[in-house]
Scaffold this motif. Structure first.
Motif, PDB file in Angstrom:
ATOM      1  N   THR A  19       0.807  -1.219   0.120  1.00 56.54           N
ATOM      2  CA  THR A  19      -0.185  -0.016  -0.034  1.00 56.54           C
ATOM      3  C   THR A  19       0.916   1.280   0.057  1.00 56.54           C
ATOM      4  O   THR A  19       0.607   2.247  -0.562  1.00 56.54           O
ATOM      5  CB  THR A  19      -0.791   0.204   1.178  1.00 56.54           C
ATOM      6  OG1 THR A  19      -0.071  -0.282   2.279  1.00 56.54           O
ATOM      7  CG2 THR A  19      -1.926  -1.271   1.269  1.00 56.54           C
ATOM      8  N   ARG A  20       2.016   1.064   0.782  1.00 58.22           N
ATOM      9  CA  ARG A  20       2.567   2.692   0.769  1.00 58.22           C
ATOM     10  C   ARG A  20       4.149   2.115   1.082  1.00 58.22           C
ATOM     11  O   ARG A  20       4.367   1.710   2.198  1.00 58.22           O
ATOM     12  CB  ARG A  20       2.102   3.191   1.926  1.00 58.22           C
ATOM     13  CG  ARG A  20       2.672   4.739   1.910  1.00 58.22           C
ATOM     14  CD  ARG A  20       2.042   5.891   2.764  1.00 58.22           C
ATOM     15  NE  ARG A  20       2.320   7.063   2.753  1.00 58.22           N
ATOM     16  CZ  ARG A  20       1.641   8.133   3.529  1.00 58.22           C
ATOM     17  NH1 ARG A  20       0.620   7.851   4.317  1.00 58.22           N
ATOM     18  NH2 ARG A  20       2.212   9.337   3.279  1.00 58.22           N
ATOM     19  N   ALA A 286       2.048   0.625  -5.439  1.00 58.28           N
ATOM     20  CA  ALA A 286       1.120   0.872  -4.654  1.00 58.28           C
ATOM     21  C   ALA A 286      -0.127   0.354  -5.591  1.00 58.28           C
ATOM     22  O   ALA A 286      -1.227   0.941  -5.534  1.00 58.28           O
ATOM     23  CB  ALA A 286       0.839   2.159  -4.458  1.00 58.28           C
ATOM     24  N   TYR A 289      -4.188   0.086  -4.266  1.00 55.25           N
ATOM     25  CA  TYR A 289      -4.974   1.313  -4.557  1.00 55.25           C
ATOM     26  C   TYR A 289      -5.976   1.379  -5.832  1.00 55.25           C
ATOM     27  O   TYR A 289      -7.287   1.189  -5.693  1.00 55.25           O
ATOM     28  CB  TYR A 289      -4.318   2.508  -4.678  1.00 55.25           C
ATOM     29  CG  TYR A 289      -3.755   3.221  -3.234  1.00 55.25           C
ATOM     30  CD1 TYR A 289      -4.528   3.892  -2.497  1.00 55.25           C
ATOM     31  CD2 TYR A 289      -2.393   2.668  -2.728  1.00 55.25           C
ATOM     32  CE1 TYR A 289      -3.942   4.496  -1.209  1.00 55.25           C
ATOM     33  CE2 TYR A 289      -2.144   2.826  -1.453  1.00 55.25           C
ATOM     34  CZ  TYR A 289      -2.705   3.826  -0.765  1.00 55.25           C
ATOM     35  OH  TYR A 289      -2.467   4.169   0.361  1.00 55.25           O
ATOM     36  N   SER A 333      -3.630   5.476  -9.208  1.00 60.32           N
ATOM     37  CA  SER A 333      -2.327   4.951  -8.523  1.00 60.32           C
ATOM     38  C   SER A 333      -1.317   6.287  -8.431  1.00 60.32           C
ATOM     39  O   SER A 333      -0.430   6.186  -7.555  1.00 60.32           O
ATOM     40  CB  SER A 333      -1.555   4.162  -9.832  1.00 60.32           C
ATOM     41  OG  SER A 333      -2.196   3.040 -10.045  1.00 60.32           O
ATOM     42  N   ARG A 338      -3.714   8.720  -3.768  1.00 57.03           N
ATOM     43  CA  ARG A 338      -3.235   7.770  -2.527  1.00 57.03           C
ATOM     44  C   ARG A 338      -3.189   8.489  -1.476  1.00 57.03           C
ATOM     45  O   ARG A 338      -3.668   8.074  -0.419  1.00 57.03           O
ATOM     46  CB  ARG A 338      -1.735   7.327  -2.809  1.00 57.03           C
ATOM     47  CG  ARG A 338      -1.627   6.277  -4.144  1.00 57.03           C
ATOM     48  CD  ARG A 338      -0.745   5.227  -3.904  1.00 57.03           C
ATOM     49  NE  ARG A 338       0.676   5.934  -3.777  1.00 57.03           N
ATOM     50  CZ  ARG A 338       1.441   6.532  -4.381  1.00 57.03           C
ATOM     51  NH1 ARG A 338       1.223   6.299  -5.875  1.00 57.03           N
ATOM     52  NH2 ARG A 338       2.547   7.201  -4.544  1.00 57.03           N
ATOM     53  N   CYS A 342      -5.696   7.086   1.626  1.00 52.21           N
ATOM     54  CA  CYS A 342      -4.817   6.057   2.215  1.00 52.21           C
ATOM     55  C   CYS A 342      -5.347   5.850   3.473  1.00 52.21           C
ATOM     56  O   CYS A 342      -5.199   4.739   4.067  1.00 52.21           O
ATOM     57  CB  CYS A 342      -3.429   6.643   2.535  1.00 52.21           C
ATOM     58  SG  CYS A 342      -3.478   8.062   3.428  1.00 52.21           S
ATOM     59  N   ASP A 346      -5.020   1.862   3.740  1.00 48.57           N
ATOM     60  CA  ASP A 346      -4.307   1.833   4.493  1.00 48.57           C
ATOM     61  C   ASP A 346      -4.352   2.196   5.830  1.00 48.57           C
ATOM     62  O   ASP A 346      -3.665   3.282   6.230  1.00 48.57           O
ATOM     63  CB  ASP A 346      -2.591   2.029   3.959  1.00 48.57           C
ATOM     64  CG  ASP A 346      -1.549   1.499   4.736  1.00 48.57           C
ATOM     65  OD1 ASP A 346      -1.714   0.670   5.700  1.00 48.57           O
ATOM     66  OD2 ASP A 346      -0.370   1.914   4.702  1.00 48.57           O
TER      67      ASP A 346
END
Length: 366
Positions: A19-20, A286, A289, A333, A338, A342, A346
């Protein structure tokens, strides 16, 4: 407003949840080849989901869909296994797995359930044990990764996993925790656990790449021939032989053929993935996403007849739809998206406000 299309959409990785990327990890430490592969695969996932509503309308679309779904989910699952090689079941690893995979799964299960209620007038009933839409991949990854230490200790793990996969397809298995897909796609995860970087390097050899072109052409010709009569459910890995109206012997033969076809196409895919850093490489860090978010857009477009409208344009409409789908994957993306999402994708990034409790003065304590 139309009901959602029931064509199976085994999306995949997809995506391999990443994710990050941690800021402490430099870009140089990431393998561009793997990020490139992840990004291309998630684009194919989004494109494939947009083709799904049209496969009964055009033979060419169904043939392309059959080829795509023969390899892109196995390829994603294989990468999941490859990235799980270091998972040993330590408490910190299990904790991280729960936060990065299980928690987003619960969040998006709620979101997709609410979306279906809004768009298709379905009752709002959250059933975490039965994944909705693209969420199946997250719960499958959670289960697969928990089993990684077991497969590292088994002799001939790929053969054992293949036997389990075939047996699962001849048994009535409920859809709790996406168990049919977990079991039927298991060999690809286990295969990924056994791979090393030199195996991907082997696929770069000129002879292998030439053979890959032959494999793709043969698969395309076979898909064109099979398109009018092929049951798309065979590629969803969610149904047993009774559901598909096949005898056990017929089912086993078909699944073995699909194993061979998928292996050839997966190898062909990795043989041609660029190994150098490209403009889209950083987006491959990522992929979760676009994977989790694109389903919201696709379902909304489907509910409001966008696919039906483009379907009237024939192959030109499909081409425009494919370009729009690829653009959607890229758009979901990019960094601004994000940052905005997020907290959903995430939840670890959510910072709760600190509450400071002042100590009582000495006078009060006395």
């Amino acid at each position: 407003m139309t009901a959602p299309v029931t064509v199976p959409q085994p999306a995949a990785e997809t995506p391999v949840p990443s994710t990050r990327p941690r800021r402490s990890r430099s870009r140089a430490s990431r393998d561009p080849f793997l990020d490139n592969a992840k990004f291309v695969l998630v684009v194919l996932v989004v494109v494939g989901h947009n083709w799904g509503p049209l496969i009964d309308e055009m033979r060419a679309v169904k043939a392309a869909w059959l080829v795509l779904y023969s390899f892109h989910v196995p390829a994603f699952v294989l990468l999941c296994g490859y990235f799980s090689r270091g998972f040993t079941g330590r408490p910190d690893q299990v904790r991280k797995l729960a936060l990065t995979v299980l928690l987003p799964y619960l969040v998006f299960e709620t979101i997709y359930t609410g979306l279906y209620t809004l768009l298709f007038d379905r009752p709002f009933a959250i059933t975490p044990s039965q994944p909705t839409s693209v969420c199946w991949f997250l719960i499958a990854l959670f289960v697969w990764r928990l089993t990684a230490p077991v497969w590292q200790a088994v002799r001939q793990p790929v053969a054992v996993a293949a036997a389990i996969s075939l047996a699962a397809g001849t048994t009535a298995v409920g859809y709790e925790l996406a168990l049919p897909r977990v079991l039927q796609l298991l060999p690809w995860f286990v295969l990924g656990l056994q791979l090393r970087s030199e195996h991907f390097g082997f696929l770069r050899r000129p002879l292998v790449r030439c053979c890959s072109l032959v494999a793709v052409l043969a698969a395309s010709a076979g898909a064109w021939w099979l398109a009018p009569r092929a049951d798309p459910r065979l590629l969803s890995m969610s149904y047993d032989n009774d559901d598909l109206r096949l005898s056990v012997a017929q089912y086993l033969v078909v699944r073995l053929v699909l194993f061979v076809v998928a292996a050839a196409l997966v190898a062909s895919f990795f043989a041609w993935v660029p190994r150098h850093r490209a403009a889209y490489t950083r987006l491959g860090a990522a992929t979760v996403y676009p994977y989790l978010l694109h389903g919201l857009v696709v379902q909304a477009a489907q509910a409001y007849g966008v696919h039906d409208l483009l379907g009237w344009g024939g192959l030109v409409g499909v081409a425009l739809l494919s370009l729009a789908a690829a653009a959607l994957a890229v758009g979901l993306s990019v960094t601004p998206v994000r940052r905005a999402t997020c907290w959903l994708v995430d939840p670890r990034t959510v910072r709760l406000p600190r509450v400071q409790i002042s100590r009582p003065s000495r006078e009060l304590r006395t």
